[in-house]
Design an enzyme around this catalytic site. Sequence first.
Site, short mmCIF file in Angstrom:
data_model
loop_
_atom_site.label_atom_id
_atom_site.label_comp_id
_atom_site.label_asym_id
_atom_site.label_seq_id
_atom_site.Cartn_x
_atom_site.Cartn_y
_atom_site.Cartn_z
N GLU A 83 0.73 -1.09 0.22
CA GLU A 83 -0.03 -0.17 -0.07
C GLU A 83 0.74 1.22 0.06
OE1 GLU A 83 -3.18 1.26 -0.07
OE2 GLU A 83 -3.57 -0.66 -0.89
N HIS B 107 3.80 1.88 -1.62
CA HIS B 107 4.13 2.11 -2.96
C HIS B 107 2.68 2.82 -3.73
CE1 HIS B 107 7.09 -1.33 -2.27
NE2 HIS B 107 7.72 -0.39 -2.64
N GLN C 113 23.00 -1.34 -4.23
CA GLN C 113 22.58 -0.37 -3.29
C GLN C 113 22.53 -1.41 -1.93
OE1 GLN C 113 18.73 0.88 -4.77
NE2 GLN C 113 17.95 0.45 -2.58
N LYS D 105 9.25 6.85 4.71
CA LYS D 105 9.83 5.84 5.31
C LYS D 105 11.33 5.88 5.51
CE LYS D 105 9.56 1.33 5.21
NZ LYS D 105 11.06 0.89 5.39
N SER E 86 6.53 -2.30 4.74
CA SER E 86 7.90 -2.40 4.07
C SER E 86 7.96 -4.06 3.35
CB SER E 86 8.79 -2.39 5.12
OG SER E 86 10.12 -3.13 4.65
N SER E 87 8.59 -3.91 2.19
CA SER E 87 8.70 -5.42 1.56
C SER E 87 9.27 -6.30 2.49
CB SER E 87 9.43 -5.28 0.34
OG SER E 87 8.65 -4.19 -0.47
O1 PAF Z 1 13.22 3.00 -2.01
C1 PAF Z 1 13.49 1.98 -3.09
O2 PAF Z 1 12.86 1.27 -3.17
C2 PAF Z 1 14.76 2.26 -3.88
O3 PAF Z 1 15.69 2.70 -2.89
C3 PAF Z 1 14.94 3.04 -5.19
C4 PAF Z 1 14.52 4.27 -4.67
C5 PAF Z 1 13.88 2.37 -5.80
C6 PAF Z 1 16.05 2.78 -5.87
O4 PAF Z 1 16.43 1.54 -5.93
#
Ligand code: PAF
Length: 286
Positions: free
Chosen positions: A32, A34, A58, A146, A182-183
Site C-alpha cells: 500500500e 508504493h 545498493q 519511510k 515494508s517489503s
Molecule cells: O526506495 C526504494 O525502493 C529504492 O531505494 C529505489 C528508490 C527504488 C532505488 O533503487
Amino acid sequence: MRVVTTFSELWAARESLPEPVGFVPTMGYLHEGHLSLVRRARAESARVVASIFVNPIQFGPAEDLAAYPRDLPRDLALLEAEGADLVWTPTPEEMYPPGFQTWVAVEELTRPLEGAMRPGHFRGVTTVVAKLFNGVQPQRAYFGQKDAQQAIVVRQMTRDLNWPIEIVVCPIVRESDGLAMSSRNTYLDPDERQAATVLHRALTEAQAAFDAGERDAGALREIVRRTVGGEPLADLQYVSCAHPETLEELESVAGGRALLSMAVYVGKTTKTRLIDNVILGDEGAW
Ligand code: PAF
C-alpha cells in the site's frame, strides 16, 4: 499499461507520453505504501510511469539482495489496477552492462544514519535513481517518507545536478497496529511481526512527550531507546533526532522541526532490519 525492459524501448514509449509525467521508482513486491505513491502521481500528472528494479549496487555484501522478495506478475497487476501507464522493468545487465564505471554520489547528507550503517548504500541509490531519471525524464518523482534520508539525498542530488524534477515525499503508510509498511516485513514470523510494533510505539511515545513540551533531543532519543529496550526480540541499532534538512544531530528541538528516526533489528536467529521515523514539529512540511 505498457511494460518495457530496455532503455531504447523505454525512450520510444516515453516519447508519446503527454506531460507532466509522474514517476514512481520501486524495487517491486509492492504494498500500500508504493500504491499510495502511484495514486498521488496519478492525481497530479497526465501519465504515470513506475519502475521495478531490485538494484544490486545498493545492497551491501552481507545484506539481503538474494532473499529480497520478488513477484513481478502480482506487481504488474497491482500497477495496472492503479492506472499506471508505463512500467519499466530493466534487467541488471541492461542497467549495469560490462564495463560500467560511473557513479553519482551525494557527500555530506549520506554520512550519518543509514549511510553510516550501510556503507556504499546511498552511492548505489543515487546512481540508480540518476539512471532511472535519465530514462524516464519525469516532471515529478514520488518517494516515501519511510526512507526519509533517501528522499532528502535524492532531492539534494536533483538540485545539485539541475534536473527539472520535483521530488514529492509522501506520508508513511502503516498497518492497523502501526507497523510501517515494508517489503521486508514479509521476513517476520508471527512473534517477530508482533515485536516489530515496538518501532511505532517508541516513536509515538516520543511524539507524545514532544507534544507535551519535551524539547531536549537527548530525552526524546532516550524514550525511543527505553521503549525498544523493553522488547526482548528487538535490538536498537541507532536512534537519531536530527535537523530534517542537514541531518545533523540536535541538542534541542526548541528551534522547530526534527527528524526522529531509528533502525531496529527484530528477530531471534535471523534478524530483520527495520527502519521508521517521524517528523516532530510539522509532519506535512516536506
Ligand atoms: O526506495 C526504494 O525502493 C529504492 O531505494 C529505489 C528508490 C527504488 C532505488 O533503487
